[in-house]
Design a protein around this motif. Sequence first.
Motif, PDB file in Angstrom:
ATOM      1  N   ALA A  82      49.695  38.398  40.193  1.00 49.00           N
ATOM      2  CA  ALA A  82      50.066  38.249  38.784  1.00 49.00           C
ATOM      3  C   ALA A  82      49.190  37.228  38.061  1.00 49.00           C
ATOM      4  CB  ALA A  82      51.540  37.853  38.676  1.00 49.00           C
ATOM      5  N   SER A  83      48.847  36.142  38.720  1.00 45.45           N
ATOM      6  CA  SER A  83      48.046  35.103  38.069  1.00 45.45           C
ATOM      7  C   SER A  83      46.633  35.583  37.735  1.00 45.45           C
ATOM      8  CB  SER A  83      47.975  33.852  38.940  1.00 45.45           C
ATOM      9  OG  SER A  83      47.348  34.166  40.178  1.00 45.45           O
ATOM     10  N   LYS A  84      46.210  36.702  38.324  1.00 49.11           N
ATOM     11  CA  LYS A  84      44.890  37.267  38.032  1.00 49.11           C
ATOM     12  C   LYS A  84      45.016  38.442  37.062  1.00 49.11           C
ATOM     13  CE  LYS A  84      42.152  37.699  41.560  1.00 49.11           C
ATOM     14  NZ  LYS A  84      41.715  38.134  42.906  1.00 49.11           N
ATOM     15  N   TRP A  85      45.989  38.361  36.178  1.00 45.63           N
ATOM     16  CA  TRP A  85      46.309  39.449  35.259  1.00 45.63           C
ATOM     17  C   TRP A  85      45.120  39.858  34.388  1.00 45.63           C
ATOM     18  CZ3 TRP A  85      45.891  39.053  30.005  1.00 45.63           C
ATOM     19  CH2 TRP A  85      45.695  37.762  29.511  1.00 45.63           C
ATOM     20  N   ALA A  86      44.353  38.911  33.881  1.00 47.73           N
ATOM     21  CA  ALA A  86      43.248  39.244  32.979  1.00 47.73           C
ATOM     22  C   ALA A  86      42.166  40.038  33.697  1.00 47.73           C
ATOM     23  CB  ALA A  86      42.663  37.968  32.372  1.00 47.73           C
ATOM     24  N   GLN A  87      41.876  39.649  34.907  1.00 51.78           N
ATOM     25  CA  GLN A  87      40.898  40.364  35.711  1.00 51.78           C
ATOM     26  C   GLN A  87      41.367  41.800  35.970  1.00 51.78           C
ATOM     27  OE1 GLN A  87      39.945  38.070  39.171  1.00 51.78           O
ATOM     28  NE2 GLN A  87      38.550  39.600  39.986  1.00 51.78           N
ATOM     29  N   SER A  88      42.652  41.969  36.248  1.00 57.52           N
ATOM     30  CA  SER A  88      43.184  43.311  36.534  1.00 57.52           C
ATOM     31  C   SER A  88      43.120  44.212  35.301  1.00 57.52           C
ATOM     32  CB  SER A  88      44.610  43.234  37.080  1.00 57.52           C
ATOM     33  OG  SER A  88      45.514  42.808  36.094  1.00 57.52           O
TER      34      SER A  88
END
Length: 137
Positions: A82-88
């Motif tokens: 979840a903390s890598k939402w922007a990358q996803s």
Amino acid sequence: MKTKKGSVKYFIALIALILGCFLANESDFGDNFKPVSNIYNKEMKEKDYVQKYCKGEIEYTLSDRTRVDCLTDEFAIEYDWASKWAQSVGQSLYYARMTGLKPAVAIIMKSPEDEKYIKRIQLADERITIFKIKAYK
């Protein structure tokens, strides 16, 4: 001045509005996924979740040698914490464009506080289907 009855109706309408905003644009897991819960531990990696829950082709390689985590008949899905939402978000949009499928992310949530990242994805691009993996008790 509002009566008690009017205040109650107002309060109920407000709660309904808040819940509606909270639930908007979320996707359930449909035919391609099963909900996940109570399986998080420190040793599990993103690829472990892909292996366990992807019902399509895992690590589908595109012409430029980038790889889609999970490719189904409908979605190009990027799995991520979840903390890598922007990358996803970026990866799912790119994979969708390259495959002609719909963009989707499978967001692995370690705690209820990770819900804030779901809201960010929804604000970033409402075309992205979100599959929430609740990997906590």
